[in-house]
Design an enzyme around this catalytic site. Structure first.
Site, mmCIF file in Angstrom:
data_model
loop_
_atom_site.group_PDB
_atom_site.id
_atom_site.type_symbol
_atom_site.label_atom_id
_atom_site.label_comp_id
_atom_site.label_asym_id
_atom_site.label_seq_id
_atom_site.Cartn_x
_atom_site.Cartn_y
_atom_site.Cartn_z
ATOM 1 N N GLY A 31 51.618 45.535 32.361
ATOM 2 C CA GLY A 31 53.195 45.821 32.065
ATOM 3 C C GLY A 31 53.865 46.691 33.224
ATOM 4 O O GLY A 31 53.088 47.515 34.618
ATOM 5 N N LEU A 33 56.803 46.626 33.825
ATOM 6 C CA LEU A 33 56.458 45.845 35.197
ATOM 7 C C LEU A 33 58.110 46.329 36.153
ATOM 8 O O LEU A 33 58.101 47.283 35.860
ATOM 9 C CB LEU A 33 57.471 45.163 34.497
ATOM 10 C CG LEU A 33 56.387 43.939 33.240
ATOM 11 C CD1 LEU A 33 57.010 42.745 33.217
ATOM 12 C CD2 LEU A 33 54.813 43.584 34.676
ATOM 13 N N GLY A 36 57.684 43.603 42.553
ATOM 14 C CA GLY A 36 56.555 43.254 42.660
ATOM 15 C C GLY A 36 56.500 42.017 42.120
ATOM 16 O O GLY A 36 55.690 41.340 42.254
ATOM 17 N N HIS A 37 56.171 42.969 40.496
ATOM 18 C CA HIS A 37 55.950 41.740 39.507
ATOM 19 C C HIS A 37 56.515 40.495 39.464
ATOM 20 O O HIS A 37 56.435 39.120 39.337
ATOM 21 C CB HIS A 37 55.316 42.487 38.099
ATOM 22 C CG HIS A 37 54.413 43.345 38.148
ATOM 23 N ND1 HIS A 37 55.041 44.964 37.933
ATOM 24 C CD2 HIS A 37 53.431 43.372 37.895
ATOM 25 C CE1 HIS A 37 54.078 45.388 37.758
ATOM 26 N NE2 HIS A 37 52.762 44.391 38.149
ATOM 27 N N GLN A 61 38.565 48.510 32.678
ATOM 28 C CA GLN A 61 38.990 48.659 34.218
ATOM 29 C C GLN A 61 38.884 50.463 34.315
ATOM 30 O O GLN A 61 39.067 50.430 35.335
ATOM 31 C CB GLN A 61 39.670 48.282 34.413
ATOM 32 C CG GLN A 61 41.039 47.933 34.859
ATOM 33 C CD GLN A 61 41.855 47.129 34.783
ATOM 34 O OE1 GLN A 61 41.766 45.400 34.944
ATOM 35 N NE2 GLN A 61 42.886 47.134 35.793
ATOM 36 N N GLY A 147 48.930 39.879 43.464
ATOM 37 C CA GLY A 147 49.538 40.639 44.563
ATOM 38 C C GLY A 147 48.781 40.964 45.964
ATOM 39 O O GLY A 147 47.671 41.704 45.149
ATOM 40 N N ASP A 150 46.416 44.754 45.641
ATOM 41 C CA ASP A 150 45.191 44.865 45.101
ATOM 42 C C ASP A 150 44.248 43.952 45.789
ATOM 43 O O ASP A 150 44.253 42.932 45.244
ATOM 44 C CB ASP A 150 45.208 44.930 43.308
ATOM 45 C CG ASP A 150 46.194 45.590 42.900
ATOM 46 O OD1 ASP A 150 45.493 46.706 43.275
ATOM 47 O OD2 ASP A 150 47.330 45.584 42.588
ATOM 48 N N MET A 184 55.184 48.623 45.829
ATOM 49 C CA MET A 184 55.732 48.965 44.767
ATOM 50 C C MET A 184 54.143 49.043 43.575
ATOM 51 O O MET A 184 53.476 48.213 43.634
ATOM 52 C CB MET A 184 56.680 47.795 44.150
ATOM 53 C CG MET A 184 57.998 48.136 44.884
ATOM 54 S SD MET A 184 58.918 47.140 43.955
ATOM 55 C CE MET A 184 61.024 46.581 44.852
#
Length: 279
Positions: A31, A33, A36-37, A61, A147, A150, A184
């Site tokens: 979320g 967002l 990029g998302h 995580q 993306g 990561d 982003m």
């Protein structure tokens, strides 16, 4: 656009779409967002008949409880953004839906657990592996989109798909940046105006390191000098590494074109930011 909160309802829709011969794309997110998302959604829409975006701030995580508590949660704004780019369904489960009981499964991703994010965030990739496996089992997509920002996470998910034989094609999409080069990130909204003005130094540092390495400068010297410069300007850098783009293990010199990645994690005020440059 369907807004779904249970795995059962997602599975029912998936069965309906499969019966109609649709291909299914999944974009997993936590979320908050940003563009990029939305680029991931657009790519998924172009390559699939039906696209699901999951929104779930996954507690397993997070190593830092404070980071988990402060992570932005903006479901209504996210929903509007997803509608604007034609997303077909949102899966936004509760923690109780995803974890009826605390997970006792432990995933080990080998050498990926020993470097960079694995070294500084022990247990992080176990949480990533568990939640992504759950999402893959619930949605059963043909393709899943992540993306490149990561980078280490994408390597972990490749390992997950390979080791558990998920019949899913992974699509890794380029990092989307602000006009000043800052990658982003949902965490960027937590930067103060002064910190936000300083944040583009991260990408400038990666670019300067790349130029120096391509010019033949020794990797150890380049990385040390640029990390020190960054910290003198107000950052607190955890790592700045030159790694093999596939294994993500540190390397002393450049491999062939496309085989290298500069990876960084640094704190700016209370916010931890990561970025990378593949070349």
């Amino acid at each position: 656009m369907d807004l779904l909160s249970t795995g059962l309802n997602v599975r029912r829709l998936v069965l309906d779409r499969r019966a109609k011969g649709n291909t299914i794309g999944l974009v997993p997110t936590m979320g908050a967002l940003h563009q990029g998302h939305l680029e991931l959604i657009k790519t998924a829409k172009a390559e699939n008949d039906w696209v699901v975006c999951s929104i779930f701030v996954n507690p397993t995580q997070f190593n830092n409880p404070e980071d988990l508590a402060r992570y932005p949660r903006t479901l209504e704004a996210d929903r509007k953004l997803l509608e604007s780019v034609g997303c077909d369904a949102v899966f936004a489960p509760s923690v109780e839906e995803m974890y009826p009981a605390a997970p006792d499964l432990k995933m080990d991703f080998g050498l990926l657990e020993t470097v960079m994010e694995g070294a500084f965030r022990p247990g992080h990739f176990n949480g990533v592996g568990i939640v992504v496996a759950k999402l893959f089992n619930i949605v059963q997509p043909d393709q899943a989109y992540f993306g490149q920002k990561d980078l280490q996470q994408t390597a972990v998910i490749r390992s997950l798909v390979r080791n558990l034989s998920f019949p899913i094609a992974l699509k890794i999409c380029p990092t989307v940046r602000e006009s000043d080069g800052l990658a982003m990130s949902s965490r960027n909204v937590r930067l103060s105006p002064e910190e936000r003005a300083l944040a583009p130094e991260i990408y400038k540092t990666l670019s300067a390191c790349k130029a120096a390495l391509l010019g033949g400068a020794p990797a150890k010297e380049v990385l040390s000098r640029h990390a020190e410069n960054l910290d003198r300007s107000g950052f607190n850098t955890e790592y700045l590494e030159l790694v093999d783009v596939v294994t993500l293990q540190a390397i002393d010199g450049l491999k062939s074109e496309g085989g290298n990645a500069l990876c960084i994690a640094t704190h700016l005020g209370p916010v931890r930011l990561i970025d990378n440059l593949v070349f």
